[in-house]
Structures are given as C-alpha cells and as structure tokens.
Enzyme design. Structure first.
Site, PDB file in Angstrom:
ATOM      1  N   LYS A 154       0.832  -1.206   0.000  1.00  0.00           N
ATOM      2  CA  LYS A 154       0.000   0.000   0.000  1.00  0.00           C
ATOM      3  C   LYS A 154       0.866   1.255   0.000  1.00  0.00           C
ATOM      4  O   LYS A 154       0.556   2.219  -0.695  1.00  0.00           O
ATOM      5  CB  LYS A 154      -0.937   0.009   1.217  1.00  0.00           C
ATOM      6  CG  LYS A 154      -2.051  -1.003   1.126  1.00  0.00           C
ATOM      7  CD  LYS A 154      -3.259  -0.452   0.391  1.00  0.00           C
ATOM      8  CE  LYS A 154      -4.163  -1.515  -0.199  1.00  0.00           C
ATOM      9  NZ  LYS A 154      -4.832  -2.360   0.760  1.00  0.00           N
ATOM     10  N   LYS A 169      -2.274 -10.068  -9.983  1.00  0.00           N
ATOM     11  CA  LYS A 169      -3.660 -10.510  -9.758  1.00  0.00           C
ATOM     12  C   LYS A 169      -4.648  -9.466 -10.257  1.00  0.00           C
ATOM     13  O   LYS A 169      -4.311  -8.293 -10.373  1.00  0.00           O
ATOM     14  CB  LYS A 169      -3.882 -10.790  -8.270  1.00  0.00           C
ATOM     15  CG  LYS A 169      -3.855  -9.554  -7.414  1.00  0.00           C
ATOM     16  CD  LYS A 169      -4.549  -9.753  -6.077  1.00  0.00           C
ATOM     17  CE  LYS A 169      -4.635  -8.417  -5.392  1.00  0.00           C
ATOM     18  NZ  LYS A 169      -5.644  -8.185  -4.458  1.00  0.00           N
ATOM     19  N   LYS A 172      -9.049  -4.139  -8.326  1.00  0.00           N
ATOM     20  CA  LYS A 172      -9.840  -2.955  -8.671  1.00  0.00           C
ATOM     21  C   LYS A 172      -8.965  -1.790  -9.095  1.00  0.00           C
ATOM     22  O   LYS A 172      -9.318  -1.023  -9.963  1.00  0.00           O
ATOM     23  CB  LYS A 172     -10.686  -2.528  -7.468  1.00  0.00           C
ATOM     24  CG  LYS A 172     -11.898  -3.398  -7.269  1.00  0.00           C
ATOM     25  CD  LYS A 172     -12.538  -3.148  -5.920  1.00  0.00           C
ATOM     26  CE  LYS A 172     -12.395  -4.399  -5.079  1.00  0.00           C
ATOM     27  NZ  LYS A 172     -13.060  -4.399  -3.815  1.00  0.00           N
TER      28      LYS A 172
HETATM   29  P1  TYM Z   1     -10.932  -7.021  -1.213  1.00  0.00           P
HETATM   30  O1  TYM Z   1     -12.044  -6.044  -1.171  1.00  0.00           O
HETATM   31  O2  TYM Z   1      -9.649  -6.603  -1.816  1.00  0.00           O
HETATM   32  O3  TYM Z   1     -11.386  -8.331  -1.936  1.00  0.00           O
HETATM   33  C1  TYM Z   1     -12.578  -9.020  -1.551  1.00  0.00           C
HETATM   34  C2  TYM Z   1     -12.392 -10.514  -1.684  1.00  0.00           C
HETATM   35  O4  TYM Z   1     -12.052 -10.851  -3.008  1.00  0.00           O
HETATM   36  C3  TYM Z   1     -10.851 -11.596  -3.026  1.00  0.00           C
HETATM   37  N1  TYM Z   1     -10.087 -11.236  -4.219  1.00  0.00           N
HETATM   38  C4  TYM Z   1      -9.552 -12.132  -5.042  1.00  0.00           C
HETATM   39  N2  TYM Z   1      -9.562 -13.480  -5.028  1.00  0.00           N
HETATM   40  C5  TYM Z   1      -8.913 -14.116  -6.031  1.00  0.00           C
HETATM   41  N3  TYM Z   1      -8.290 -13.461  -7.045  1.00  0.00           N
HETATM   42  C6  TYM Z   1      -8.265 -12.117  -7.106  1.00  0.00           C
HETATM   43  N4  TYM Z   1      -7.660 -11.496  -8.118  1.00  0.00           N
HETATM   44  C7  TYM Z   1      -8.905 -11.386  -6.060  1.00  0.00           C
HETATM   45  N5  TYM Z   1      -9.058 -10.074  -5.801  1.00  0.00           N
HETATM   46  C8  TYM Z   1      -9.770  -9.994  -4.655  1.00  0.00           C
HETATM   47  C9  TYM Z   1     -10.108 -11.210  -1.774  1.00  0.00           C
HETATM   48  O5  TYM Z   1      -9.207 -12.214  -1.377  1.00  0.00           O
HETATM   49  C10 TYM Z   1     -11.244 -11.044  -0.799  1.00  0.00           C
HETATM   50  O6  TYM Z   1     -11.602 -12.278  -0.252  1.00  0.00           O
HETATM   51  N6  TYM Z   1      -9.226  -6.878   3.461  1.00  0.00           N
HETATM   52  C11 TYM Z   1     -10.268  -7.429   2.618  1.00  0.00           C
HETATM   53  C12 TYM Z   1     -11.665  -7.058   3.074  1.00  0.00           C
HETATM   54  C13 TYM Z   1     -11.948  -7.461   4.471  1.00  0.00           C
HETATM   55  C14 TYM Z   1     -12.184  -8.781   4.939  1.00  0.00           C
HETATM   56  C15 TYM Z   1     -12.391  -8.653   6.344  1.00  0.00           C
HETATM   57  C16 TYM Z   1     -12.209 -10.024   4.333  1.00  0.00           C
HETATM   58  C17 TYM Z   1     -12.027  -6.611   5.535  1.00  0.00           C
HETATM   59  N7  TYM Z   1     -12.295  -7.327   6.653  1.00  0.00           N
HETATM   60  C18 TYM Z   1     -12.645  -9.779   7.146  1.00  0.00           C
HETATM   61  C19 TYM Z   1     -12.478 -11.151   5.132  1.00  0.00           C
HETATM   62  C20 TYM Z   1     -12.682 -11.012   6.512  1.00  0.00           C
HETATM   63  C21 TYM Z   1     -10.062  -6.881   1.223  1.00  0.00           C
HETATM   64  O7  TYM Z   1      -9.442  -5.857   1.040  1.00  0.00           O
HETATM   65  O8  TYM Z   1     -10.674  -7.592   0.257  1.00  0.00           O
END
Ligand code: TYM
Length: 329
Positions: A111, A194, A197
């Site tokens: 980040k 990967k 967004k």
């Molecule tokens: P975030 O918003 O980046 O992504 C949400 C979920 O999507 C999965 N993901 C992916 N899986 C496979 N390939 C990809 N290219 C890919 N991009 C995103 C992420 O692994 C995630 O499961 N920190 C987390 C949000 C969060 C959270 C939590 C998740 C906050 N508190 C508690 C689980 C439990 C995040 O930024 O996900």
C-alpha cells in the site's frame, strides 16, 4: 453451529476475481453455517474516497452481493459502519498490536508503494481492523482469495494473543477457507499479477458484453509457442488460468492442447474466453441493475443485517470489555 465470515472493500464494483476468490465459496457456505458477509466501508477510507463515491460503491457492492445469490434470510448481510461495536473493539485490539509486526506486513508495504502520499495510520492498523471483523463474530472459516492469507495469519495471532494475555478462551482460530483446496488467485488481463480494482486489469460483473469483449481481446499475449509442450510465459499462463476458472474444463483442455502442439490461435482463444465470461456475467448484470434501483429493498436488507450483526458483535464486545477489566461501578 460454526461461523463463517467474509467481507469486501467497497472501492469499486465486484470483479470476477472477487467472485471466484471469495463470493462463490461463501454462497455454498451460507447454506449450512452461521454466516456473516459484510461491506468493509471503514477499510475503504484508507484510500480517501469522496463521500458520494463511497456511498455509491457501498450500494453497488450490496446489490452485487445480492445479485450473486447472497441470501439475507440465510446470511447476515451488513455494512461495517452500521456496527459501532466494531470500532470499539478495534480500539481495544490496537493496544495489543505492535508497530513492528504491522510495519512488516506485505499488504502494508504494498500500500505504501501504491499511495506514497497517503500513508495514514489506518493503513498500518488495517490488519487489526480486519482481525476485529473476524473475531467479533468469533468466526472460524473465512472464505477469501490468496491475497488475504497474511491478514488471516495476523487475525489468528491477535486472537490467540488476546486469549493468552487475559487468560480467556474467547476466540477460535480463524482459517482462510476454500474447501480444502489452495486459495484462489485470479490473475489480471495485463499479463502479470492478480486481478484488482486499482490495477486496471479487471473484468467487472457489471461490465457490458461489448466492454468485456474489448478487455479480453486486448489481453497481453505473445507471438506463440515455437516448441511442442513449451512452458507458458506468465501472460499466457494467466489467460489459461482465467479460462480454467470460468470456462468448461473441455474448453480449457482444447486450447491447452492447441498450445502444446504449437497450433494455438490466441484470437480464437480470447473470443471463446470472452464468450464464456459474458455467459456468466450477463444474467448477473441485469440483476445488479434491477436490485440497485430498489432503494426500499436495500434499506430493508441492511437494516435487518445491522440488527443481526450487532446482536452477535455486542455479545463478544461485552466479553472483551470484561476480560480487559472494564467494570461498572
Ligand atoms: P478485497 O475487497 O480486496 O477483496 C474481496 C475478496 O475478493 C478476493 N479477491 C480475489 N480473489 C482471487 N483473485 C483475485 N484477483 C482477487 N481479488 C480480490 C479477496 O481475497 C477477498 O476475499 N481486506 C479485505 C476485506 C476485508 C475482509 C475482512 C475479508 C475486511 N475485513 C474480514 C475477510 C474477513 C479486502 O481488502 O478484500
């Protein structure tokens, strides 16, 4: 009944990486577990969205969850900022998280590389907030993609540390969950890394078919293999990985064989891939738009979700307050 929890940051629309990495598994789990699925709007403040964008993103992610099949009657579907117990517990958990371990987190290092002008304290303590999200419902299984592995490790560490420090048995050990398989990482269309967004390499569930076609046709390839069974360079492997996730196995194997025989035509492969992605996203897209237009329904869903989430969160917070020594006079 064991508890499952997962969340997503509302920093943009849901892409197929989110779906195949996390949402898909959650859909299966919501049938048989005590399930929580939420929109991590506190987390998204680390990137300083405008208030209007933030609200709109929360709304769309909610509509997207529902369109994918998340059932608010089966799972507790809520917005993080509707649950004031979360920031209180986060404050308490921050006292037992050390600067050194937070600074060493890969996601933090990533980040600061991405937003060097906005290295705020929220970024540093991001894993503490995420651990709180999980621990506050005492979740055991967390269906997430591979990129969240380290955050889960931290959640385990903070939960164990709390149990140990206060001599309680409050938190189970949460584990990243993918039905015993490797966690998923859906690659982007730009030949590396990967799908994300902020990377400009994603296919969104809400993308129009024409947009998807364009994105896939523009995906990075090379001039083709020159030797039989040659190892695939990263960009090519990524296309096959996406195809393996989205298309029928036979389709993937067909193009794989063509590659191995040096007969592959990337144009044909991409056309097929675009077609398969569109077949998957088109019905979702219509649903998303319909649900996003129904403010009364969205209001009902989040109100019900907040109530259920607060009920569970307040039970844990009460125990946490008691453990650290807060008592009423
Ligand atoms: P975030 O918003 O980046 O992504 C949400 C979920 O999507 C999965 N993901 C992916 N899986 C496979 N390939 C990809 N290219 C890919 N991009 C995103 C992420 O692994 C995630 O499961 N920190 C987390 C949000 C969060 C959270 C939590 C998740 C906050 N508190 C508690 C689980 C439990 C995040 O930024 O996900």
């Amino acid at each position: 009944m064991e508890t499952v929890l997962s969340g997503i940051r509302p920093t943009g629309n849901l892409h197929i990486g989110n779906y195949f990495g996390a949402v898909k598994n959650f859909l299966k789990l919501q049938e048989n577990y005590n399930s929580y699925f939420f929109i991590a709007d506190f987390h998204s403040l680390t990137t300083h969205p405008t208030p209007a964008d933030l609200h709109n993103n929360v709304k769309y992610v909610l509509a997207e969850y529902l369109a994918c099949g998340l059932d608010p009657e089966k799972a507790t579907l809520y917005v993080q900022s509707d649950v004031p117990e979360i920031p209180e517990m986060y404050l308490l958990m921050n006292m037992n998280a050390y600067i050194g371990e937070l600074e060493r987190t890969t996601t933090f290092k990533d980040k600061i590389r991405k937003q060097p002008d906005n290295v705020n304290a929220g970024l540093l303590t991001y894993p503490v907030l995420m651990a709180t999200d999980i621990l506050i419902h005492r979740a055991k299984y967390v269906p997430v993609g591979k990129d969240q592995e380290q955050n889960l490790e931290m959640a385990r560490k903070f939960g164990k540390r709390f149990n140990h420090m206060y001599n309680v048995d409050l938190f189970p050990e949460p584990t990243a969950f993918n039905f015993g398989e490797q966690l998923v990482k859906v690659p982007g269309l730009d030949g590396s890394g990967k799908m994300g967004k902020s990377e400009g390499n994603a296919v969104y569930l809400i993308d129009e078919p024409k947009v998807i076609e364009k994105k896939v046709m523009r995906a990075v390839t090379d001039s083709g293999p020159t030797q039989m069974n040659q190892e695939k360079p990263e960009a090519i492997q990524n296309l096959f990985t996406i195809m393996n996730i989205v298309s029928e196995k036979g389709t993937h194997d067909f193009f794989n064989e063509k590659y191995n025989n040096c007969e592959i035509r990337y144009g044909d492969m991409k056309k097929q891939l675009a077609k398969d992605i569109i077949a998957f996203t088109s019905p979702l897209r219509e649903q998303i738009l319909e649900i996003a237009a129904d403010d009364a329904y969205l209001h009902k869903v989040v109100t019900m979700g907040a109530e259920k989430a607060r009920e569970s969160a307040s039970k844990t917070l009460k125990e946490v307050r008691k453990a650290v020594g807060f008592r009423r006079f």
